[in-house]
Design a protein around this motif. Structure first.
Motif, mmCIF file in Angstrom:
data_model
loop_
_atom_site.group_PDB
_atom_site.id
_atom_site.type_symbol
_atom_site.label_atom_id
_atom_site.label_comp_id
_atom_site.label_asym_id
_atom_site.label_seq_id
_atom_site.Cartn_x
_atom_site.Cartn_y
_atom_site.Cartn_z
ATOM 1 N N ARG A 12 17.708 60.891 -76.561
ATOM 2 C CA ARG A 12 17.149 60.097 -75.466
ATOM 3 C C ARG A 12 17.919 58.787 -75.405
ATOM 4 N NH1 ARG A 12 10.951 59.793 -74.634
ATOM 5 N NH2 ARG A 12 10.988 59.760 -76.885
ATOM 6 N N THR A 14 18.182 54.927 -73.799
ATOM 7 C CA THR A 14 17.389 53.857 -73.211
ATOM 8 C C THR A 14 18.180 53.272 -72.056
ATOM 9 O OG1 THR A 14 18.240 52.373 -74.924
ATOM 10 C CG2 THR A 14 16.064 53.320 -75.288
ATOM 11 N N ILE A 18 14.889 53.295 -64.473
ATOM 12 C CA ILE A 18 14.745 54.753 -64.524
ATOM 13 C C ILE A 18 15.107 55.404 -63.189
ATOM 14 C CG2 ILE A 18 12.266 54.755 -64.013
ATOM 15 C CD1 ILE A 18 14.152 57.136 -66.429
ATOM 16 N N ARG A 22 17.949 58.128 -62.996
ATOM 17 C CA ARG A 22 17.587 59.479 -62.550
ATOM 18 C C ARG A 22 18.474 59.942 -61.407
ATOM 19 N NH1 ARG A 22 11.911 61.836 -62.666
ATOM 20 N NH2 ARG A 22 13.151 63.572 -61.919
ATOM 21 N N GLY A 55 9.671 57.510 -68.830
ATOM 22 C CA GLY A 55 10.960 58.130 -68.527
ATOM 23 C C GLY A 55 10.846 59.580 -68.122
ATOM 24 N N ARG A 68 14.770 56.792 -71.082
ATOM 25 C CA ARG A 68 13.596 55.955 -71.306
ATOM 26 C C ARG A 68 13.900 54.533 -70.853
ATOM 27 N NH1 ARG A 68 11.450 54.021 -77.156
ATOM 28 N NH2 ARG A 68 9.732 52.745 -76.394
ATOM 29 N N PRO A 69 13.145 54.014 -69.881
ATOM 30 C CA PRO A 69 13.398 52.654 -69.415
ATOM 31 C C PRO A 69 12.832 51.623 -70.395
ATOM 32 C CG PRO A 69 11.541 53.589 -68.230
ATOM 33 C CD PRO A 69 12.061 54.667 -69.131
#
Length: 139
Positions: A12, A14, A18, A22, A55, A68-69
């Protein structure tokens, strides 16, 4: 005794935003979403998907890949700090790298030229947060 692993599970990253991330990952890779919190999620669903942290997690060949924001707008990625150097995704062959160049060009994404690294070919580029990504085709 060393720990015996059976393969890759997930990674994942960071990110700052997001929605921006995306759009990029959807356009570049088009992976299926494995987990995301629906906008109208009830409390039980929110509790079940606590691990998303705002996220998304994609299903990719061989495992999962999440975003993941967490960072503010001023934060930047650097492969010269402790944490992450780059993430590399395998593609079938050099022709796939050439097709990837066309995808990146159509999106206006900056990338390097395809490089010959001996046993493999590499295509380096960055996501909207500057995270170093790479596509690799074994010879």
């Amino acid at each position: 005794m060393p720990i015996t692993t059976t393969g890759f599970s997930h990674a994942r990253l960071t990110v700052r935003d997001i929605d921006t991330s995306r759009r990029f990952y959807d356009a570049v890779f088009g992976w299926d979403v494995a987990y995301e919190l629906p906008a109208d999620a009830d409390e039980q669903t929110r509790e079940q998907l606590w691990f998303l942290f705002g996220g998304v997690i994609y299903q990719i060949p061989g495992g999962l890949f999440g975003l993941r924001p967490v960072a503010d707008g001023d934060d930047t990625f650097s492969e010269d700090r402790v944490g992450l150097d780059h993430v590399s995704f395998a593609v079938a062959d050099r022709a796939e790298l050439e097709a990837a160049v066309e995808v990146l060009d159509s999106l206006g994404a900056t990338h390097e030229e395809i490089k010959d690294a001996g046993a493999m070919y590499l295509l380096e580029f960055r996501d909207p947060d500057g995270i170093a990504l790479e596509l690799t085709a074994m010879k």
